[in-house]
Design an enzyme around this catalytic site. Structure first.
Site, PDB file in Angstrom:
ATOM      1  N   ILE A 152     -43.162 -85.232 -22.173  1.00 16.35           N
ATOM      2  CA  ILE A 152     -43.954 -84.183 -22.228  1.00 16.35           C
ATOM      3  C   ILE A 152     -43.472 -82.821 -21.970  1.00 16.35           C
ATOM      4  O   ILE A 152     -42.461 -82.689 -20.878  1.00 16.35           O
ATOM      5  CB  ILE A 152     -45.001 -84.402 -21.417  1.00 16.35           C
ATOM      6  N   CYS A 153     -43.443 -81.874 -22.834  1.00 18.47           N
ATOM      7  CA  CYS A 153     -42.984 -80.704 -22.314  1.00 18.47           C
ATOM      8  C   CYS A 153     -44.148 -79.686 -21.620  1.00 18.47           C
ATOM      9  O   CYS A 153     -45.058 -79.293 -22.272  1.00 18.47           O
ATOM     10  CB  CYS A 153     -42.488 -79.825 -23.638  1.00 18.47           C
ATOM     11  N   LEU A 154     -44.149 -79.702 -20.324  1.00 19.53           N
ATOM     12  CA  LEU A 154     -45.325 -78.938 -19.952  1.00 19.53           C
ATOM     13  C   LEU A 154     -44.663 -78.239 -18.524  1.00 19.53           C
ATOM     14  O   LEU A 154     -43.983 -78.924 -17.756  1.00 19.53           O
ATOM     15  CB  LEU A 154     -46.360 -80.066 -19.283  1.00 19.53           C
TER      16      LEU A 154
END
Lengths: 199, 315
Positions: A91-93
């Site tokens: 996840i890119c968060l």
């Protein structure tokens, strides 16, 4: 595991269990192997999005240095989203990386991931293929995401046309997921996908 | 790191919980602008990784952290908690602000220092008392002391060596100086001048003394008393070239004609008041230095000065 991390995780699980989100079925959180280091989360796709009614499993690893470092979270359930790798589930968060703050909790992180499903950030992608489709062919993106949700996350809405195209490739002897990835990548153009698979 | 919330009686307000460790605030500090409070240990650890407030990410450094308001401290101190030594049987319930005092004295504390009653007198943590063996502990103690003693002896030997070297060098230097003085009149005058100035400087550093009872004078002090006075003079910085002469002049046999016998002393009593006396530090004795007493009659003074020792009466 460091005392402080175990204490925090115990308390956070309690907090999640008491929260409205559990009551409303928006997400779940459970321990794996009764160790405080590994948990499994489940979030429900937000309404009025391609992910609606899907159940997405998350792998949550709590580091020894928690809460001074963020938990490591990835999707176990396959998902078509600009900020999630369709291959690894990474996840890119920002809050899971440099914007992590010690006062954030598993509950707030799960809520943020859920919000990410409603509001993608295509300019900060984790999966470039998905992000390009999101920008260039938004309607195809929406249908692809709905299709993936239906196939992998028990989403209720099926895209009959896409199922048919996957079926065509299956009959050619292509593995199902491989077929779906090829079609999704090439905006469901059967010819281009076939060419790529057999080249 | 904060206190485990389970230790507290009843519910603890969310405001008293550290957002980092999720325990009850311990030694709390707050961020300057947003006023979010954390345990000192937790926020210091966090800032060492990232200089922001963990709640709202405003920039914060350790130096900017402030003490929390009194009301927060009061609320914390009123919380009732169990003792750290619950697992060891302590059932005390305490206000948080008296926990530290209780812990210092809690008799269930397994690490409480206890004196061994079997005879060795060593003070040891309570939980080690059962395993304690006086002979073994004392032997260990002797061994470490022995080690230290050896080290000191070695150091002493080395120091002696150094001192001897210095002595030799000093003797050589003195010899050299003497030769220079003898061979060169200008040098002799210079050396004499330096010696005189040294005496004046030393005299200036001593406190004035007043003799209230001249009758308490000891005119024939014994060797022990003389040694004591000499040591005090030496410690006060008395120039070495006059110390032996001064000490010679502490006995009536070397006193000037005006003081040489009981009779003359009684006759000249009124002249005593003219003396400028300096205190021999810490002793019932005064110095009457010639450099301070050039106004006194010759028959009342000798070079380089007098030492008068008293039984009492020096201020």
């Amino acid at each position: 595991m460091a005392n402080i991390a175990a204490k925090r995780v115990k308390r956070e699980i309690k907090e999640v269990m008491k929260s409205e989100e559990i009551m409303g079925g928006a997400f779940k959180l459970e321990l794996i192997n009764n160790s405080w280091t590994e948990l499994q989360g489940e979030i429900t796709g937000p309404p009025d999005t391609p992910y609606e009614s899907g159940k997405f499993l998350l792998e949550i690893k709590v580091p020894e240095t928690y809460p001074f470092n963020p938990p490591k979270i990835r999707f176990i359930t396959k998902i078509w989203h600009p900020n999630v790798s369709s291959v690894t589930g990474a996840i890119c968060l920002d809050i899971l990386k440099d914007q992590w703050a010690a006062a954030l909790t598993l509950r707030t992180v799960l809520l943020s991931i859920q919000a990410l499903l409603s509001e993608a950030e295509p300019d900060d992608p984790q999966d470039a293929v998905v992000a390009r489709q999101y920008k260039e062919y938004p309607s195809i993106f929406a249908m692809t995401a709905t299709h993936w949700t239906n196939v992998y996350a028990e989403g209720k809405k099926a895209i009959v046309d896409y199922n048919r195209r996957v079926q065509v490739l299956l009959e050619m002897g292509v593995e199902e997921h491989q077929a779906r990835v090829a079609l999704s990548t090439h905006n469901w153009n059967l010819e281009v996908a076939t060419e790529e698979l057999f080249s | 790191m904060g206190f485990d919330i389970k230790r507290f009686q009843g519910d603890v307000d969310e405001e008293l919980i550290c957002p980092i460790c999720s325990g009850v605030l311990e030694d709390p500090m707050q961020a300057p602008a947003c006023e979010h409070a954390f345990c000192r240990a937790c926020i210091t650890e966090w800032i060492s990784r990232q200089p922001t407030c963990p709640v709202d990410r405003q920039a914060v450094t350790v130096g900017q952290l402030r003490a929390v308001p009194r009301i927060l401290r009061n609320l914390l101190s009123r919380l009732c908690t169990s003792c750290d030594n619950v697992p060891h049987g302590c059932t005390a319930i305490l206000k948080l602000d008296s926990l530290a005092n209780h812990l210092a004295e809690c008799e269930y504390n397994p690490k409480r220092p206890m004196p061994c009653e079997a005879g060795c007198g060593l003070v040891i943590p309570k939980d080690e008392l059962a395993e304690h063996n006086c002979v073994r502990e004392l032997r260990a103690l002797i061994a470490t002391q022995q080690g230290k003693l050896t080290d000191y002896q070695q150091e002493l030997a080395e120091q002696r060596l150094v001192i001897n070297e210095h002595k030799r060098e000093l003797a050589l230097l003195k010899e050299f100086m003497r030769a220079m003085r003898v061979s060169n009149p200008a040098m002799r005058a210079l050396a004499d001048q330096m010696e005189r100035e040294e005496v004046v400087r030393w005299a200036g550093s001593l406190a004035r003394a007043r003799v209230t009872r001249w009758g308490g004078m000891i005119s024939t002090p014994d060797d022990v008393l003389q040694m004591m006075i000499k040591r005090s003079l030496s410690e006060s910085g008395c120039p070495l070239h006059i110390i032996d002469d001064l000490m010679e002049n502490c006995h009536e046999r070397r006193w000037p004609p005006g003081l040489s016998s009981l009779e003359t002393r009684q006759n000249n009593r009124r002249l005593y008041e003219k003396y400028v006396c300096k205190r021999v530090p810490g002793k019932q004795a005064v110095l009457v230095l010639q450099c301070d007493n050039t106004h006194v009659d010759e028959h009342m003074m000798v070079e380089p000065g007098l030492v008068m020792i008293f039984a009492h009466g020096i201020e």
